[in-house]
Enzyme design. Structure first.
Site, PDB file in Angstrom:
ATOM      1  N   HIS A   1      -7.004 -28.506  10.330  1.00 48.78           N
ATOM      2  CA  HIS A   1      -6.067 -29.286   9.525  1.00 48.78           C
ATOM      3  C   HIS A   1      -5.678 -28.457   8.301  1.00 48.78           C
ATOM      4  O   HIS A   1      -6.515 -27.729   7.748  1.00 48.78           O
ATOM      5  CB  HIS A   1      -6.733 -30.593   9.083  1.00 48.78           C
ATOM      6  CG  HIS A   1      -5.789 -31.580   8.489  1.00 48.78           C
ATOM      7  ND1 HIS A   1      -5.379 -31.497   7.175  1.00 48.78           N
ATOM      8  CD2 HIS A   1      -5.176 -32.670   9.008  1.00 48.78           C
ATOM      9  CE1 HIS A   1      -4.555 -32.496   6.913  1.00 48.78           C
ATOM     10  NE2 HIS A   1      -4.410 -33.222   8.017  1.00 48.78           N
ATOM     11  N   PRO A   2      -4.424 -28.550   7.858  1.00 48.98           N
ATOM     12  CA  PRO A   2      -3.988 -27.693   6.750  1.00 48.98           C
ATOM     13  C   PRO A   2      -4.630 -28.018   5.409  1.00 48.98           C
ATOM     14  O   PRO A   2      -4.618 -27.159   4.511  1.00 48.98           O
ATOM     15  CB  PRO A   2      -2.478 -27.919   6.693  1.00 48.98           C
ATOM     16  CG  PRO A   2      -2.255 -29.240   7.350  1.00 48.98           C
ATOM     17  CD  PRO A   2      -3.301 -29.330   8.413  1.00 48.98           C
TER      18      PRO A   2
END
Length: 402
Positions: free
Chosen positions: A230-231
């Site tokens: 996930h960023p």
């Protein structure tokens, strides 16, 4: 009655995106009449390999159960006359064609409103019916590239990658189904139909969601993340265990606190490097190698039970066979069976759309032109003489009405 049992849809559809959208409406009870072009052997999905024989394919079965089929040459005056009679008795004309084709073959609202002022004309095209790309063909792979999806997918050191599934096609089908239902609702309320100009391109751009908002408002430039991370939420990614892969996600602070106990590092919960979302994001290059080393010490199965007990979001990374065999898949009745004259019993996945408590019923996809007698006789009230005359004038191509 099933939820959509009083809805009739004329589907000038083919292959994947369009039929995927309408199959869920058919499962909900809508009468979906596939208008199949006899000049090209009907829907091209009938011939998709590798599991295809004659005009039957498992690909076609997956997208066309619970529908009816009528071979109709819309380019012939006689075929057009039959189509227009069907428009008079239907709620919607649904298509997935190139953006300039609906107008060319005269299936837009302006073309059909004189026949039925309440008709809804839902066109799912590659790029929409306006704009510089309107006349271009649009396919899932092309849209994943153009819409920025492929640049977001894959390993940072590898090439851009497409999704393993045709997610723009399928998402576009759902968007079209929602648009069509909204159009029918409004038409029944107001007595006036409309065009629904839906496109795979619009779908692909619309599904950029929060990365687009971050970019448009804060200049964020998405990059591919190692192990599908996930960023901004750390940890939330794929981890390699001793014998395979699993996903572990800490989307809330409580999950991180629980994870530190499961991995036997409770002191990390208050470690200033890792205590909050922002701390872990800032120090991901320190934390993730530590976590990867710990998870690699055990098998996937050895991790699943403690993660489940601690109610931490997690999952083994299944292959398709394992996903279909998951106990939850079975418990949710997500596998259905239909009887087929060539294949015998066909097993496939159910629609995820659920309305009410009554389970849907499933019927195999239609043979080409299988429903001609019912549609022409019962729906339109044509007699044998009228049908013979229409056939002689080329309404049904080289496929005689059953």
């Amino acid at each position: 009655m099933r939820p959509l049992e009083d809805v009739r849809i004329l589907a000038v559809e083919q292959y994947g995106a369009g039929p995927f959208g309408s199959v869920h409406l058919a499962d909900l009870g809508a009468e979906v009449i596939k208008i199949e072009d006899p000049r090209v052997g009907g829907d091209v999905g009938r011939y998709v390999p590798p599991y295809a024989e004659g005009e039957d394919s498992l690909f076609f079965e997956a997208f066309n159960r619970n529908k009816s089929s009528l071979s109709l040459d819309l380019a012939s005056p006689a075929g057009r006359a039959v189509f227009e009679d069907l428009v008079r008795t239907s709620d919607a004309v649904y298509s997935n064609l190139r953006g300039d084709v609906p107008a060319k073959i005269r299936i837009t609202y302006d073309d059909l409103a004189h026949l039925n002022p309440a008709i809804v004309c839902c066109s799912l095209t590659g790029f929409g019916m306006t704009g510089p790309r309107a006349s271009e063909p649009g396919y899932d792979y092309v849209l994943q590239a153009l819409g920025g999806w492929m640049e977001l997918t894959g390993d940072p050191d590898g090439p851009p990658s497409k999704s393993g599934l045709s997610m723009v096609d399928y998402s576009g089908g759902f968007v079209a189904a929602i648009s069509l239902l909204a159009g029918i609702h409004a038409a029944r309320r107001d007595g006036i139909g409309m065009d629904c100009d839906v496109s795979l391109y619009d779908t692909a751009i619309g599904m950029l969601t929060y990365p687009a908002a971050w970019h448009l408002n804060a200049g964020f430039r998405p990059t591919r993340m190692r192990h599908s991370a996930h960023p901004s939420l750390v940890p939330f990614q794929a981890f390699e265990a001793k014998d395979g892969w699993l996903v572990v996600g800490c989307a809330k602070e409580k999950f991180w606190q629980r994870l530190t106990v499961v991995i036997e590092r409770p002191e990390w919960a208050s470690d200033p490097r890792f205590a909050t979302f922002a701390d872990r994001d800032r120090n991901r290059d320190v934390l993730l190698p530590l976590l990867e080393a710990i998870i690699a010490e055990r098998t996937v199965a050895e991790w699943l039970e403690p993660l489940r007990t601690a109610s931490i979001p997690h999952a083994p990374i299944n292959d398709v066979a394992a996903a279909l065999a998951e106990p939850h898949t079975i418990a949710r009745d997500l596998l259905v069976e239909t009887d087929h004259p060539r294949y015998g019993v066909i097993r496939q996945v159910a629609s995820p759309v659920r309305v009410g408590s009554e389970p849907p019923t499933y019927r195999r996809a239609p043979q080409r032109n299988e429903d001609a007698a019912r549609i022409l006789g019962e729906v339109l009230g044509y007699g044998a003489t009228a049908i013979s005359d229409l056939a002689a004038r080329g309404a049904f191509g080289d496929v005689a009405p059953a």
